[in-house]
Design an enzyme around this catalytic site. Structure first.
Site, PDB file in Angstrom:
ATOM      1  N   THR A 186       0.818  -1.212   0.000  1.00 54.16           N
ATOM      2  CA  THR A 186       0.000   0.000   0.000  1.00 54.16           C
ATOM      3  C   THR A 186       0.849   1.259   0.000  1.00 54.16           C
ATOM      4  O   THR A 186       1.972   1.275   0.538  1.00 54.16           O
ATOM      5  CB  THR A 186      -0.909   0.020   1.246  1.00 54.16           C
ATOM      6  OG1 THR A 186      -1.573   1.286   1.339  1.00 54.16           O
ATOM      7  CG2 THR A 186      -0.112  -0.178   2.526  1.00 54.16           C
TER       8      THR A 186
ATOM      9  N   TYR B  30      -1.970   0.430   9.880  1.00 56.49           N
ATOM     10  CA  TYR B  30      -2.191  -0.275   8.620  1.00 56.49           C
ATOM     11  C   TYR B  30      -0.939  -0.198   7.751  1.00 56.49           C
ATOM     12  O   TYR B  30      -0.422  -1.221   7.283  1.00 56.49           O
ATOM     13  CB  TYR B  30      -3.386   0.326   7.886  1.00 56.49           C
ATOM     14  CG  TYR B  30      -3.530  -0.150   6.458  1.00 56.49           C
ATOM     15  CD1 TYR B  30      -3.776  -1.482   6.168  1.00 56.49           C
ATOM     16  CD2 TYR B  30      -3.413   0.746   5.390  1.00 56.49           C
ATOM     17  CE1 TYR B  30      -3.903  -1.926   4.861  1.00 56.49           C
ATOM     18  CE2 TYR B  30      -3.549   0.316   4.089  1.00 56.49           C
ATOM     19  CZ  TYR B  30      -3.791  -1.015   3.828  1.00 56.49           C
ATOM     20  OH  TYR B  30      -3.907  -1.459   2.523  1.00 56.49           O
TER      21      TYR B  30
END
Length: 329
Positions: free
Chosen positions: A117, A141
């Site tokens: 990501t 995250y």
């Protein structure tokens, strides 16, 4: 030889499964169906319902289906939730990935593609952001994904396995043929939320932050069509198989950004309606702007974006949302 796709019953994973099958690959999906759907797995693939941390069952599937490559999508993906429940993200994204990587090494899997990501960059020092820019995640995250990238790097140095970590920017849209799309209830992706509002499944769209240092004060992101992203995975697999000594970390984006307000304007144009917008405060862990420098992926792969039109992305997402609405009736 088969490709194992973890999280293949989910949003991005199901599109990767379609791309692999369309390219003639044999595919086995491993998914615990906590957030995925068995009906989202194409009938041409084999579904093994289990958690990726269940090393015994994962290893048995690798052996049973003669898996030589893994595409790893399984995990948790909601940034604000990672701030309030970080241990969930370190368990689902980092610890479980470690188990999967160990299963791969033990069973002799040679190629590993990781769903990473742009959140690994945190708040970038410059935009667009390149792969060699600092990685300083500002939420659990992003950190959980960066830790998995580090594991892959170290494992590839010690074992006969190569990898490609693909750092996604904002994924949106749906399969243009209507075979899959984003189906998770309570999704937080902007375009998904907006088309839900357009079809009456939500009353409004919240804009989280109007005071960012951007052209209109709302957050700017690089939106990539999910089918283009899936195609990048297939191209990355071809590269790993052709050059077993190479590993790569590549941004997946279009190299241009749209603000939240601009995206909602596009949804209004496509739907010919005005979606109600509610202004909210910033969410924890959200940077002002994330746009990809995609020069590395364009140099490394024969992949080229084919669906890099914002309104086209919205149209595909809207078509899928309408299909879901019919399914739920």
């Amino acid at each position: 030889m088969a490709v194992m796709v973890t999280g293949g019953a989910g949003y991005i994973g199901s599109h990767a499964v379609l791309a692999l099958l369309d390219a003639g690959q044999e595919v086995v999906v491993v998914d615990n169906l906590v957030t995925g759907f068995d009906w989202a797995v194409d009938d041409r693939a084999t579904l093994v319902e289990c958690d990726i941390a269940d090393e015994g069952r994962v290893r048995a599937a690798i052996r049973g289906y003669d898996v030589d490559a893994i595409m790893h999508f399984a995990g948790s993906v909601v940034v604000p939730e990672s701030v309030t429940d970080p241990l969930k993200y370190y368990r689902n994204n980092t610890a479980a990935s470690r188990s999967l990587i160990e299963s791969a090494v033990t069973e002799g899997v040679r190629h590993f593609i990781f769903s990473s990501t742009a959140a690994t960059y945190g708040t970038p020092e410059k935009v667009p952001v390149a792969e060699n820019d600092p990685t300083v995640p500002i939420n659990p995250y992003g950190m959980s994904k960066l830790m998995t990238e580090a594991m892959l790097r170290d494992v590839a140095a010690a074992h006969p396995i190569n990898y490609c970590a693909l750092r996604y920017f904002n994924v949106a849209g749906a399969d243009p043929e209507g075979r899959s799309g984003q189906s998770t209830a309570g999704a937080t992706h902007l375009i998904k939320v907006a088309v839900e509002a357009a079809t009456g499944r939500r009353s409004h769209v919240s804009i989280f932050g109007t005071d960012f240092d951007t052209r209109d004060g709302t957050g700017v992101r690089d939106y990539i069509h999910v089918s283009d992203l899936a195609a990048a995975h297939v191209a990355a697999l071809d590269l790993l198989r052709a050059d077993p000594g190479s590993s790569h970390t590549l941004n997946c984006g279009y190299g241009r950004g749209f603000s939240v307000a601009e995206v909602l304007d596009a949804v209004d144009r496509v739907t010919n309606m005005t979606i109600e917008r509610k202004l909210e405060g910033r969410r924890a862990g959200d940077p002002a702007e994330l746009v990809a420098d995609n020069s590395a992926i364009l140099a490394a792969l024969p992949w080229r974006p084919e669906r890099d039109d914002l309104e086209g992305i919205v149209r595909d997402a809207l078509a899928w949302e309408r299909k879901l609405a019919e399914r739920d009736r």
